[in-house]
Every structure is written in C-alpha cells, then in structure tokens.
Design an enzyme around this catalytic site. Structure first.
Site, PDB file in Angstrom:
ATOM      1  CE  LYS A   1      -4.214  -1.927   1.969  1.00 24.16           C
ATOM      2  NZ  LYS A   1      -5.294  -1.747   2.946  1.00 24.16           N
TER       3      LYS A   1
ATOM      4  CE  LYS B   1      -7.641 -11.285  -3.374  1.00 18.07           C
ATOM      5  NZ  LYS B   1      -7.862 -11.184  -1.906  1.00 18.07           N
TER       6      LYS B   1
ATOM      7  CE  LYS C   1     -14.448  -2.995  -2.284  1.00 16.42           C
ATOM      8  NZ  LYS C   1     -15.020  -2.581  -0.987  1.00 16.42           N
TER       9      LYS C   1
END
Length: 363
Positions: A148, A229, A232
């Site tokens: 991140k 995966k 969103k």
C-alpha cells in the site's frame, strides 16, 4: 424488521458454501463452535460497493455466522478508510451505502450488532495503548504496508503504517474469540493474536487469544484476468461484477469474460483459468461443486455457458440489488440501525476498556 427478514428470504441468502472451517498453516484457527461465551467480530471498509467475490467469499459467511453465534459484531470501519484520502461527503454517503448493502445481503440487526467504527471512541483509544506495545519492525514487516505504501504518491501516512494495530484494537476491544478472515488478512490476524499475548504477559490474563475462521470458498477471479482476484479497484470496468450491477451489465461482463480457444466446459484451474473461474462462480451461486456444475453442462460450448452463468448470477443478485435501492431511499432508517448498533457496541466496549485503563495504570 419483519420486512427485512422477508427480504432475506426473497434474496435467497442461504448457508455459506461448504460451511466454515479452521485451516491449518495460518493463524490459530478452529471449527466454529456452539459456545455461548464466543464472540465474533469482523469489519468492512465503506469504500465502494461490494463485488461478487466479496459477497460469495465474505458476506454470505457473515450471514451464516450470525445464525451460529449468539454474539456477533460487524463494523463499518471508517477509521480505517481514512488511511487514504477521502472526500468527507463521499465518505458519509459510503457509510450509508455499505449499511444498505450489508442489510440487503442478509445481515440482521436483531441477530448481530452492526455499527460505525468511529462512533465507538474506545477503538482509537485502545489502539494507542496497543501501539505502545507493538514494535516498529513488527509492523514494517507486514506485507500490506509494503504494497500500500508503494501505491501512494507520498511515502504513506502514519495511519496507514499503524492501521494493523487499530485492527488489533477492533478485535480485542470486545474480547472477541473468533474473527472471519480472508487469506490476505492472515498476517494481521497473527498480529492480533501476538498482541493479546503480549498484553496478557505484561498485565495479566485478560484478553482471549482470538481464533481465525478461514473460509473454504474458492476465490472469485477477475473476468478479464483470471490469474488475479476480482477487485473493486480494477481499472477494467468489465473485470468486476458488483452486487448492484443491472442484469444487462452482468450479462455483458460475463459475455466478455476471458476464456480460451477450447469450447468445452471443463474444470482445470491451472490449464484453463478463465473457464474454471466461471465454473467456480456458477458452483458458488448454485451451492454445488465444480464437478457437479460441469456434469450439468456437458455439451455446451463456452459461449453458451457464459450466458448460463450470467443468468444464475442475475438470479442471485437481482433481489439484493432491488433491496439496496429500497434501503438507500430511506437514509433515516440506515442511520437508526447504525446508531442503535453503536449504542450496543459501546455497552460491550466500555467495561473492557475501563478495565484496560485500570490494568495499565490510568486509573
């Protein structure tokens, strides 16, 4: 509430696929017990509408857990969401939108406590105490921080660095015994377990060491890249099916799903990841095994099979989408659910935190 229960039946919310089980090799995990003293906690960020993978991989299990446990807390973790920049008005609406999504998927405020994290100040207060027991190297080694922080234009905030400690506080504040987690949260669950032990060693046996509940459900992959995966945040609009997509949008996304040159419907995750992803989704919404789905669709080519899968997904998600629209039209009700949930959460959190304060020496 009667209308909500009726909606759950209409939405076809059924027991989680293949149940829930402890998985070895990760954090401490065990099968779900029937224990009156057990308490489940989990949280979800109010960042975007849940997608099909969220629904099949997490939200259905949340619904099942509220049937299996007498004490369940689900938090919309807005404190976590501000570790990256948020527009205030958008965040307020996102909290309500996520509340509508959870209720429509089957979370019942009569069976579980659904609340907004920032409304219970003890989360942040306990996080400070736990942060003082956690070393910088321990947090720095968590893989999520590395990933991140690299996606941020700046070096990343202190909040982003320490949010795993807040996760520990979220769990321990209620003396949670069980936490449903995905594969990507295993290392954070281990931190929560370690933190409980560290606190107990220093101040006495106080926090139960929480157990992980790991889902056995197959991961839903991107429809455009079946090696990763579903997400969103995927920039490809056709890659992700959200639970509020219209039937036309769902049909289009599955029609454009990446497969291969072989027309037969066969399950081979390594050799045919695209078709296998469709089969996994189909199996999940039908509550069947991939092998059973393949047997039902012998003779179909992948073009026709995509339509079959999309129709099954539409049948599952359409009632949920309709209920989300209905709930979003009544923000007052959504706010009432969250406020009542926060009151109940504070009733549990208050005594625990006051005892922590006493143990630490604040009172």
């Amino acid at each position: 509430m009667a209308l909500h229960r009726a909606c759950r039946a209409a939405c076809g919310v059924r027991p989680f696929l293949r149940g829930l089980a402890g998985v070895s090799g990760g954090p401490e995990a065990e099968p779900v017990p029937q224990n009156a003293k057990a308490l489940v906690f989990s949280g979800i960020q109010p960042t975007g509408i849940p997608h099909l993978g969220n629904y099949l991989g997490a939200l259905e299990s949340w619904v099942q857990l509220q049937e299996q446990f007498s004490r369940v807390l689900y938090s919309i973790v807005d404190l976590h969401s501000v570790t990256i920049p948020q527009d205030p008005s958008t965040l307020r609406q996102s909290v309500l939108d996520m509340t509508a999504c959870l209720l429509a998927c089957g979370i019942d405020p009569e069976k579980s406590i659904l609340f907004q994290q920032s409304e219970v100040s003890e989360h942040a207060e306990l996080a400070w105490i736990l942060g003082c027991l956690t070393s910088i190297p321990r947090v720095r080694h968590l893989p999520q921080w590395k990933v991140k922080s690299q996606t941020q234009k700046s070096e990343g905030s202190v909040g982003l660095f320490t949010y795993p400690v807040l996760q520990c506080a979220d769990i321990l504040l209620y003396k949670s015994t069980h936490v449903p987690v995905g594969d990507d949260q295993v290392t954070h669950m281990e931190l929560a377990q370690e933190t409980a032990r560290i606190f107990n060693k220093k101040y006495g046996d106080f926090f139960p060491v929480p157990k992980a509940i790991l889902s056995a459900t197959k991961k839903v992959k991107s429809l455009r890249d079946p090696t990763v995966k579903m997400s969103k945040s995927d920039p490809q609009k056709l890659a992700t099916v959200t639970i509020t997509d219209s039937p036309e949008e769902i049909m289009l996304k599955f029609r454009k799903a990446v497969t291969d040159c072989t027309s037969a419907v066969t399950y081979d995750p390594e050799g045919r990841p695209g078709v296998s992803n469709l089969i996994s989704v189909h199996a999940a919404v039908l509550r069947l095994t991939p092998e059973e789905v393949v047997a039902q669709n012998v003779g179909l080519d992948t073009e026709h099979y995509k339509r079959v899968v999309s129709e099954a997904v539409i049948e599952t998600l359409s009632p949920i989408r309709d209920e989300i629209v209905r709930l979003k039209a009544d923000p007052g009700y959504l706010r009432t659910v969250l406020d009542r949930g926060a009151e109940k959460a504070k009733e549990l959190a208050g005594p625990v935190y006051q005892e922590v304060r006493r143990l630490v020496g604040f009172r």
